[in-house]
Scaffold this motif. Structure first.
Motif, PDB file in Angstrom:
ATOM      1  N   PRO A 171      33.896  40.916  27.671  1.00 41.05           N
ATOM      2  CA  PRO A 171      34.864  41.342  26.430  1.00 41.05           C
ATOM      3  C   PRO A 171      36.032  40.755  26.551  1.00 41.05           C
ATOM      4  O   PRO A 171      36.491  39.724  27.200  1.00 41.05           O
ATOM      5  N   TYR A 172      37.051  40.943  25.366  1.00 43.93           N
ATOM      6  CA  TYR A 172      38.287  40.248  25.049  1.00 43.93           C
ATOM      7  C   TYR A 172      39.267  41.183  25.632  1.00 43.93           C
ATOM      8  O   TYR A 172      39.637  42.220  25.262  1.00 43.93           O
ATOM      9  N   GLY A 173      39.989  40.631  26.746  1.00 42.35           N
ATOM     10  CA  GLY A 173      41.334  41.090  26.717  1.00 42.35           C
ATOM     11  C   GLY A 173      41.413  42.363  27.940  1.00 42.35           C
ATOM     12  O   GLY A 173      42.423  43.017  28.104  1.00 42.35           O
ATOM     13  N   GLY A 174      40.065  42.838  28.349  1.00 44.22           N
ATOM     14  CA  GLY A 174      40.073  43.933  29.505  1.00 44.22           C
ATOM     15  C   GLY A 174      39.525  45.387  28.905  1.00 44.22           C
ATOM     16  O   GLY A 174      39.398  46.297  29.699  1.00 44.22           O
ATOM     17  N   ARG A 175      39.332  45.279  27.341  1.00 47.80           N
ATOM     18  CA  ARG A 175      39.048  46.546  27.266  1.00 47.80           C
ATOM     19  C   ARG A 175      37.390  46.541  26.924  1.00 47.80           C
ATOM     20  O   ARG A 175      36.880  45.466  26.288  1.00 47.80           O
ATOM     21  N   SER A 176      36.294  47.379  27.142  1.00 51.56           N
ATOM     22  CA  SER A 176      35.236  47.242  27.678  1.00 51.56           C
ATOM     23  C   SER A 176      34.446  46.683  26.438  1.00 51.56           C
ATOM     24  O   SER A 176      33.332  46.193  26.509  1.00 51.56           O
ATOM     25  N   PRO A 434      44.816  44.998  28.670  1.00 52.35           N
ATOM     26  CA  PRO A 434      45.302  45.061  29.949  1.00 52.35           C
ATOM     27  C   PRO A 434      45.041  43.870  30.847  1.00 52.35           C
ATOM     28  O   PRO A 434      45.590  43.792  32.002  1.00 52.35           O
ATOM     29  N   LEU A 435      43.933  43.225  30.705  1.00 52.54           N
ATOM     30  CA  LEU A 435      43.695  42.155  31.543  1.00 52.54           C
ATOM     31  C   LEU A 435      44.627  41.227  32.016  1.00 52.54           C
ATOM     32  O   LEU A 435      44.799  40.745  33.145  1.00 52.54           O
ATOM     33  N   TYR A 436      45.750  40.792  30.952  1.00 51.58           N
ATOM     34  CA  TYR A 436      46.676  40.252  31.277  1.00 51.58           C
ATOM     35  C   TYR A 436      47.830  40.868  32.128  1.00 51.58           C
ATOM     36  O   TYR A 436      48.813  40.097  32.407  1.00 51.58           O
ATOM     37  N   ARG A 450      43.705  45.050  41.567  1.00 52.98           N
ATOM     38  CA  ARG A 450      44.287  45.893  40.584  1.00 52.98           C
ATOM     39  C   ARG A 450      43.680  46.323  39.413  1.00 52.98           C
ATOM     40  O   ARG A 450      43.985  47.635  39.073  1.00 52.98           O
ATOM     41  N   GLU A 451      42.948  45.620  38.997  1.00 57.15           N
ATOM     42  CA  GLU A 451      41.686  46.284  37.961  1.00 57.15           C
ATOM     43  C   GLU A 451      40.966  47.346  38.377  1.00 57.15           C
ATOM     44  O   GLU A 451      40.868  48.291  37.740  1.00 57.15           O
ATOM     45  N   ILE A 452      40.413  47.160  39.778  1.00 58.44           N
ATOM     46  CA  ILE A 452      39.579  48.337  40.241  1.00 58.44           C
ATOM     47  C   ILE A 452      40.459  49.550  40.365  1.00 58.44           C
ATOM     48  O   ILE A 452      40.027  50.582  39.941  1.00 58.44           O
ATOM     49  N   ARG A 453      41.610  49.384  41.049  1.00 59.37           N
ATOM     50  CA  ARG A 453      42.324  50.774  41.156  1.00 59.37           C
ATOM     51  C   ARG A 453      42.987  51.043  40.100  1.00 59.37           C
ATOM     52  O   ARG A 453      42.790  52.392  39.683  1.00 59.37           O
ATOM     53  N   TYR A 454      43.088  50.474  38.887  1.00 61.91           N
ATOM     54  CA  TYR A 454      43.566  50.934  37.530  1.00 61.91           C
ATOM     55  C   TYR A 454      42.300  51.743  36.890  1.00 61.91           C
ATOM     56  O   TYR A 454      42.319  52.825  36.383  1.00 61.91           O
TER      57      TYR A 454
END
Length: 675
Positions: A171-176, A434-436, A450-454
């Protein structure tokens, strides 16, 4: 049938599960998933670890290990566990089976059981296996664009797989589901696999043909390279594999739709949530101009005309500072809402309406309460592409749901507001990439943590709301439909599939395309014109009309349109068949069919666009009984026509629309008489 796998991680438990070809003989094989530990491949790593398989009995507190909100303990009885243990690490594999659909979802967790840091865990793919496909014809991968605020959101895509030319998706930018929808249909002519991702972050999936009948499939996080501290655990994405057989690839799509409706749709009182038909004031009041007075006035106008909606919809703009600059101010604007928001919900409830309220708790704007009072809870972006540079320039911040204090505060705050404001439908929006933020200044040996915890925190937030408010309906909005993955589908409905709204052609195309994958979705209308109104029909529907009108004709037409929606809404979650090609062209028709196989009844929608030269379209239906007779009713003319099912499927029937643009709605049922 080849083995497949899904991984999942929760709190301090490590879980990994492999799906075996024979469900009666569960087998967790290191050949079905992969990772590296200090550069050594998992197959070699696990060869020296202790392995144990067990059937897990439902625990007293299921959420201590289950990576989702469980509706009942009975659901947990489908789980098997296999654990691998070394002196430092545990790896647990959980497999959840769905025998009614020939489907499995698997999860993996890593946990450090020692008193020292683990080695580097990297390249984690909960699914890494070779699938063997039966049948004739080439191997075709069907997939879809995601939501990106474009007319072509969810556009159908396909590619033939060729050895040596893998296809990779993220995906683009962290949203699935921004950019690509996290669902795929890997098929030959009459059978295949649906692959789905259970992760609301930055996933990655690769499909590589090995030969004419074999495909290697890998799926997991896009980037994972981390050590675990002593007693620390980390989960990774889950992956679904659904095996299907049928007449053609649409059989797989409909098996997925039925599966999602049964197992991945929130339920209330044992039945799938029925999305609202809602009235929104934003047809004549902008977001930041809503007040206690004009909202209550809107409720009264809707109710006084007996307008047949069931929900009053309060969207963005109510909080101090308005939308979007007030994101981070959790309280209502005191000047516009001197008594808070409870008087608005009281007015709706007094008129027999449910109350929907919008929130956006994850985004924080500069100068707001959260920004000034708790900067330690906020993540800053970096490494943004040029089109997103304004996030950094304008001081956007992300509330870190992986921070225990931040998550506890926002969960408690929102839960208390749901109670205080009398919220029936909690609308959760998210307008960041959110990826950035997750990857900003992330240590080399903690990439992905950090992504996993989020993401773990996000699921905990929603699950806590469900536990605190068992009758609450949660709506998942993320700039439209940019978080449409298995984990979110299990927890939330989604009432707003795109921010590219109100363009009839865009709405038609999204219904045509997204219905291939998901059984419950919709948008709405800003007009009672039949062509425009019908273009947005779906399981959910919101109307942003000018309810100040005193013209009886307006209210009569609006009421007729809503009653028509209510008549056909049950069909939108049933089997789906596109009857014309997907197209955005203005000189074309577009049409589709929803069919209820249990009732042997259904719905056909057809649209003649503004520049389409022909006034008639011939359509062949699907899914009918060869020897049965069906009565078709045109809802505009009330004309009935009885036609044999075999003829409707082989030869079809004609629809005439004299206006351009124009629309038609046909309902049908087996036997004679009106549906």
């Amino acid at each position: 049938m080849s083995n497949t796998l899904v991984l999942f991680v929760r709190a301090s438990v490590v879980t990994a599960i492999v799906v075996a070809a024979n469900a009666d003989q569960p087998s967790v094989s290191p050949d079905s998933f992969s990772f590296t530990l200090d550069g050594v491949a998992s197959r070699d790593v696990l060869a020296g670890w202790k392995r144990k398989h067990s059937k897990l009995a439902p625990p007293a507190e299921p959420d201590c290990w289950v990576p989702r909100y469980a509706e009942s303990l009975a659901e947990l009885e489908r789980a098997d566990f296999v654990t691998y243990r070394s002196e430092t690490l545990d790896l647990a594999a959980q497999r959840e089976t769905f025998p009614d659909a020939d489907a499995w979802i698997q999860f993996v967790t890593f946990a450090n059981n020692s008193q020292r840091d683990s080695g580097i865990i990297a390249d984690v793919y909960p699914l890494d296996t070779v699938l063997r496909l039966d049948g004739d014809g080439p191997i075709v991968l069907r997939y879809a664009k995601g939501s990106h605020n474009e007319q072509t959101d969810f556009q159908p895509m396909e590619a033939s797989l060729v050895a040596g030319k893998p296809l990779t998706f993220s995906p683009y930018g962290g949203r699935s589901s921004d950019g690509f929808l996290p669902f795929f249909n890997l098929s030959t002519a009459h059978s295949g696999y649906i692959i789905g991702i259970a992760w609301t972050g930055q996933w990655k999936a690769t499909f590589e043909a090995i030969d004419e009948r074999s495909v290697r499939v890998t799926a997991g996080m896009e980037r994972a390279r981390f050590r675990l501290a002593p007693k620390e655990a980390a989960r990774t994405p889950g992956v679904l594999a659904l095996r299907w057989e049928g007449r053609d690839w649409l059989a797989g799509q409909n098996q997925l739709r039925r599966f999602l409706l049964r197992h991945f749709t929130p339920r209330l009182s044992g039945a799938p949530v029925v999305p609202p038909i809602a009235a929104s004031p934003n047809g004549y009041v902008s977001f930041n101009d809503v007040t206690q007075a004009n909202l209550i006035d809107c409720v009264e106008r809707v109710a006084s005309h007996a307008f047949p909606v069931d929900t009053f919809w309060l969207d963005a703009g109510w909080n101090a500072g308005g939308f979007p600059l007030g994101m981070g101010n959790p309280e209502p604007d005191a000047a516009r809402f001197p008594n808070g928001l409870k008087p608005v919900s009281d007015a709706a409830h007094a008129r027999g309406l449910k109350y929907l309220q919008w929130f956006e708790p994850e985004r924080v704007m500069p100068g707001t309460w959260l920004d000034t009072q708790h900067p330690e809870w906020l993540l800053k972006p970096a490494g943004l592409p040029p089109e997103l540079a304004y996030h950094e320039k304008d001081g956007f911040r992300l509330l870190d749901l992986g921070n225990d204090d931040a998550r506890a505060w926002i969960t408690s705050k929102i839960s208390s507001q749901v109670s205080a404001y009398g919220v029936d439908v909690y609308r959760h929006d998210f307008n960041l990439f959110p990826l950035y933020y997750w990857r900003n200044d992330e240590p080399e040996d903690r990439q992905g943590i950090r992504e996993i915890r989020y993401i773990e925190g996000l699921y905990d937030f929603f699950d806590t709301l469900r536990r605190d408010h068992p009758d609450l309906v949660i709506d998942n909005c993320a700039s439209g439909g940019r978080r449409l993955d298995l984990e979110m589908l299990r927890r939330c409905v989604f009432l707003w599939r795109t921010d590219n709204c109100w363009d009839p052609i865009a709405e038609q195309c999204m219904t045509h395309a997204l219905s291939l994958w998901l059984p419950v979705h919709g948008v709405g209308a800003v007009s009672v014109n039949p062509y425009e109104f019908r273009s947005g029909l779906g399981s959910s529907f919101t109307m942003a009309l000018d309810y100040r009108s005193e013209n009886p004709a307006f209210w009569e037409q609006a009421t007729a349109r809503v009653n028509e929606l209510k008549r056909v809404r049950e069909f939108f979650s049933k089997d789906y068949y596109p009857l014309s090609p997907y197209t955005t062209a203005e000189d074309a028709w577009i049409a589709w069919q929803f069919h209820d196989p249990e009732k042997d009844a259904g719905l056909v929608q057809a649209f003649r666009r503004g520049k389409a030269p022909d006034a008639t379209l011939h359509l062949r239906l699907r899914g009918l009984g060869e020897g049965a007779t069906y009565t078709l009713t045109n809802l505009d003319t009330s004309a009935d026509e009885s036609i044999a099912g075999g003829r409707l499927m082989a030869e079809g029937f004609g629809i005439r629309i004299d206006e351009a643009p124009g629309s038609a709605v046909i309902v049908y049922a087996r036997g004679r008489g009106r549906n």
